[in-house]
Design a protein around this motif. Sequence first.
Motif, PDB file in Angstrom:
ATOM      1  N   LYS A   1       0.832  -1.207   0.000  1.00  0.00           N
ATOM      2  CA  LYS A   1       0.000   0.000   0.000  1.00  0.00           C
ATOM      3  C   LYS A   1       0.867   1.257   0.000  1.00  0.00           C
ATOM      4  CE  LYS A   1      -4.133  -2.066   1.930  1.00  0.00           C
ATOM      5  NZ  LYS A   1      -5.209  -1.956   2.906  1.00  0.00           N
ATOM      6  N   THR A   2       2.020   1.191   0.622  1.00  0.00           N
ATOM      7  CA  THR A   2       2.964   2.307   0.581  1.00  0.00           C
ATOM      8  C   THR A   2       3.519   2.481  -0.829  1.00  0.00           C
ATOM      9  OG1 THR A   2       3.529   1.895   2.899  1.00  0.00           O
ATOM     10  CG2 THR A   2       5.060   3.256   1.631  1.00  0.00           C
ATOM     11  N   VAL A   3       3.809   1.376  -1.495  1.00  0.00           N
ATOM     12  CA  VAL A   3       4.249   1.442  -2.891  1.00  0.00           C
ATOM     13  C   VAL A   3       3.168   2.099  -3.746  1.00  0.00           C
ATOM     14  CG1 VAL A   3       4.777   0.023  -4.922  1.00  0.00           C
ATOM     15  CG2 VAL A   3       5.861  -0.486  -2.744  1.00  0.00           C
ATOM     16  N   MET A   4       1.918   1.790  -3.458  1.00  0.00           N
ATOM     17  CA  MET A   4       0.821   2.398  -4.207  1.00  0.00           C
ATOM     18  C   MET A   4       0.774   3.913  -3.981  1.00  0.00           C
ATOM     19  SD  MET A   4      -2.112  -0.509  -3.834  1.00  0.00           S
ATOM     20  CE  MET A   4      -3.396   0.560  -4.400  1.00  0.00           C
ATOM     21  N   ILE A   5       0.986   4.355  -2.761  1.00  0.00           N
ATOM     22  CA  ILE A   5       1.009   5.797  -2.482  1.00  0.00           C
ATOM     23  C   ILE A   5       2.123   6.468  -3.274  1.00  0.00           C
ATOM     24  CG2 ILE A   5       1.549   7.529  -0.719  1.00  0.00           C
ATOM     25  CD1 ILE A   5       0.085   5.796   1.301  1.00  0.00           C
ATOM     26  N   VAL A   6       3.305   5.883  -3.247  1.00  0.00           N
ATOM     27  CA  VAL A   6       4.447   6.463  -3.970  1.00  0.00           C
ATOM     28  C   VAL A   6       4.161   6.509  -5.467  1.00  0.00           C
ATOM     29  CG1 VAL A   6       6.876   6.096  -4.581  1.00  0.00           C
ATOM     30  CG2 VAL A   6       6.131   5.833  -2.206  1.00  0.00           C
ATOM     31  N   GLY A   7       3.648   5.419  -6.016  1.00  0.00           N
ATOM     32  CA  GLY A   7       3.360   5.366  -7.446  1.00  0.00           C
ATOM     33  C   GLY A   7       2.290   6.352  -7.874  1.00  0.00           C
ATOM     34  N   ILE A   8       1.232   6.466  -7.098  1.00  0.00           N
ATOM     35  CA  ILE A   8       0.165   7.415  -7.436  1.00  0.00           C
ATOM     36  C   ILE A   8       0.677   8.847  -7.315  1.00  0.00           C
ATOM     37  CG2 ILE A   8      -2.095   8.281  -6.724  1.00  0.00           C
ATOM     38  CD1 ILE A   8      -2.734   5.344  -5.874  1.00  0.00           C
ATOM     39  N   PHE A   9       1.497   9.105  -6.298  1.00  0.00           N
ATOM     40  CA  PHE A   9       2.069  10.445  -6.141  1.00  0.00           C
ATOM     41  C   PHE A   9       2.981  10.785  -7.321  1.00  0.00           C
ATOM     42  CE2 PHE A   9       5.365  13.314  -4.405  1.00  0.00           C
ATOM     43  CZ  PHE A   9       4.560  14.390  -4.110  1.00  0.00           C
ATOM     44  N   LEU A  10       3.817   9.834  -7.745  1.00  0.00           N
ATOM     45  CA  LEU A  10       4.682  10.066  -8.905  1.00  0.00           C
ATOM     46  C   LEU A  10       3.863  10.288 -10.176  1.00  0.00           C
ATOM     47  CD1 LEU A  10       7.532   7.482  -8.245  1.00  0.00           C
ATOM     48  CD2 LEU A  10       7.677   9.974  -8.073  1.00  0.00           C
ATOM     49  N   MET A  11       2.763   9.553 -10.302  1.00  0.00           N
ATOM     50  CA  MET A  11       1.878   9.737 -11.457  1.00  0.00           C
ATOM     51  C   MET A  11       1.247  11.129 -11.426  1.00  0.00           C
ATOM     52  SD  MET A  11       0.544   8.429 -14.215  1.00  0.00           S
ATOM     53  CE  MET A  11       0.233   6.703 -14.286  1.00  0.00           C
ATOM     54  N   LEU A  12       0.872  11.584 -10.240  1.00  0.00           N
ATOM     55  CA  LEU A  12       0.311  12.922 -10.096  1.00  0.00           C
ATOM     56  C   LEU A  12       1.335  13.988 -10.484  1.00  0.00           C
ATOM     57  CD1 LEU A  12      -2.339  14.216  -9.152  1.00  0.00           C
ATOM     58  CD2 LEU A  12      -1.459  14.187  -6.845  1.00  0.00           C
ATOM     59  N   LEU A  13       2.573  13.804 -10.044  1.00  0.00           N
ATOM     60  CA  LEU A  13       3.631  14.740 -10.431  1.00  0.00           C
ATOM     61  C   LEU A  13       3.855  14.733 -11.938  1.00  0.00           C
ATOM     62  CD1 LEU A  13       6.334  14.152  -7.659  1.00  0.00           C
ATOM     63  CD2 LEU A  13       4.701  16.029  -7.831  1.00  0.00           C
ATOM     64  N   GLN A  14       3.850  13.524 -12.545  1.00  0.00           N
ATOM     65  CA  GLN A  14       4.066  13.437 -13.983  1.00  0.00           C
ATOM     66  C   GLN A  14       2.922  14.064 -14.761  1.00  0.00           C
ATOM     67  OE1 GLN A  14       6.956  12.308 -15.429  1.00  0.00           O
ATOM     68  NE2 GLN A  14       6.071  13.190 -17.268  1.00  0.00           N
ATOM     69  N   CYS A  15       1.705  13.877 -14.299  1.00  0.00           N
ATOM     70  CA  CYS A  15       0.558  14.504 -14.978  1.00  0.00           C
ATOM     71  C   CYS A  15       0.622  16.016 -14.875  1.00  0.00           C
ATOM     72  CB  CYS A  15      -0.748  13.972 -14.396  1.00  0.00           C
ATOM     73  SG  CYS A  15      -1.087  12.286 -14.906  1.00  0.00           S
ATOM     74  N   THR A  16       1.077  16.523 -13.753  1.00  0.00           N
ATOM     75  CA  THR A  16       1.263  17.970 -13.619  1.00  0.00           C
ATOM     76  C   THR A  16       2.352  18.452 -14.570  1.00  0.00           C
ATOM     77  OG1 THR A  16       0.632  17.761 -11.292  1.00  0.00           O
ATOM     78  CG2 THR A  16       1.652  19.825 -11.961  1.00  0.00           C
ATOM     79  N   SER A  17       3.405  17.663 -14.719  1.00  0.00           N
ATOM     80  CA  SER A  17       4.456  17.984 -15.680  1.00  0.00           C
ATOM     81  C   SER A  17       3.897  18.016 -17.102  1.00  0.00           C
ATOM     82  CB  SER A  17       5.586  16.955 -15.580  1.00  0.00           C
ATOM     83  OG  SER A  17       6.517  17.118 -16.613  1.00  0.00           O
ATOM     84  N   GLU A  18       3.057  17.046 -17.435  1.00  0.00           N
ATOM     85  CA  GLU A  18       2.449  17.011 -18.772  1.00  0.00           C
ATOM     86  C   GLU A  18       1.518  18.208 -18.977  1.00  0.00           C
ATOM     87  OE1 GLU A  18       3.336  14.794 -21.174  1.00  0.00           O
ATOM     88  OE2 GLU A  18       4.768  14.068 -19.682  1.00  0.00           O
ATOM     89  N   LEU A  19       0.821  18.612 -17.925  1.00  0.00           N
ATOM     90  CA  LEU A  19      -0.033  19.795 -17.998  1.00  0.00           C
ATOM     91  C   LEU A  19       0.796  21.038 -18.317  1.00  0.00           C
ATOM     92  CD1 LEU A  19      -2.875  21.127 -17.459  1.00  0.00           C
ATOM     93  CD2 LEU A  19      -2.092  21.422 -15.115  1.00  0.00           C
ATOM     94  N   LEU A  20       1.914  21.191 -17.621  1.00  0.00           N
ATOM     95  CA  LEU A  20       2.788  22.339 -17.872  1.00  0.00           C
ATOM     96  C   LEU A  20       3.381  22.280 -19.283  1.00  0.00           C
ATOM     97  CD1 LEU A  20       4.596  22.612 -14.425  1.00  0.00           C
ATOM     98  CD2 LEU A  20       2.862  24.147 -15.356  1.00  0.00           C
ATOM     99  N   LYS A  21       3.714  21.086 -19.756  1.00  0.00           N
ATOM    100  CA  LYS A  21       4.222  20.950 -21.132  1.00  0.00           C
ATOM    101  C   LYS A  21       3.170  21.392 -22.139  1.00  0.00           C
ATOM    102  CE  LYS A  21       7.136  16.967 -20.107  1.00  0.00           C
ATOM    103  NZ  LYS A  21       7.298  15.514 -20.307  1.00  0.00           N
ATOM    104  N   ASP A  22       1.924  21.003 -21.909  1.00  0.00           N
ATOM    105  CA  ASP A  22       0.849  21.410 -22.822  1.00  0.00           C
ATOM    106  C   ASP A  22       0.656  22.923 -22.821  1.00  0.00           C
ATOM    107  OD1 ASP A  22       0.289  18.815 -23.687  1.00  0.00           O
ATOM    108  OD2 ASP A  22      -1.140  18.463 -22.061  1.00  0.00           O
ATOM    109  N   ILE A  23       0.725  23.525 -21.643  1.00  0.00           N
ATOM    110  CA  ILE A  23       0.596  24.993 -21.561  1.00  0.00           C
ATOM    111  C   ILE A  23       1.725  25.674 -22.326  1.00  0.00           C
ATOM    112  CG2 ILE A  23       0.720  26.961 -19.980  1.00  0.00           C
ATOM    113  CD1 ILE A  23      -0.798  25.174 -17.930  1.00  0.00           C
ATOM    114  N   LEU A  24       2.944  25.166 -22.159  1.00  0.00           N
ATOM    115  CA  LEU A  24       4.085  25.751 -22.861  1.00  0.00           C
ATOM    116  C   LEU A  24       3.967  25.527 -24.381  1.00  0.00           C
ATOM    117  CD1 LEU A  24       7.009  24.880 -20.427  1.00  0.00           C
ATOM    118  CD2 LEU A  24       5.940  27.104 -20.808  1.00  0.00           C
TER     119      LEU A  24
END
Length: 189
Positions: free
Chosen positions: A159-182
Amino acid sequence: MHKAALGYIRAVDAVNHRIGRIVMYGIFVLMGILLWSSFSKTFLNPTLWTLEMAQFAMVAYYILGGPYSIQMGSNVRMDLLYGNWSLRKKAWVDLFTVLFLIFYLGVLLYGAIASTAYSLGYWGSEPMSFFAGLITGSEEIGRTERSPTAWRPYLWPIKTVMIVGIFLMLLQCTSELLKDILRLKGETI
């Protein structure tokens, strides 16, 4: 703002790229577990841990590899229309759809945190305060949750691995959002 966005994108992409490149070899761990399972069932006494350990390995492989998949653009898409669009139109659609994904991942992250708190013996309704209390010493780990199978492993590590993975996915999606804006501003990334 521009330099901060680029710094964020580079940092998140670098972390997820490194983790993804390491985790992609997890398929060999999964294969080894399943090979041992087949061997032990055929020639030795069957082991209790192999099926559940294979499930845990697959969860870690999938959850921790997801951000890398998003970063590489190798996630599944409906390319019937999308493939023929211009880069600008793709950026607009991606910008819109990634917002839904970020919301979904936020809900999923909260659920994963609550589930992990439960697996550590917390029965209340405020999992964030439980983890804050663990740090300050005002909370204690209770009776930890175990799997109901014969092997009975603790569930908090996966379950801790799941938290880390979901958090990393959230960070990556935010990165993709910023890439789209740019991209919509006409900048190359």
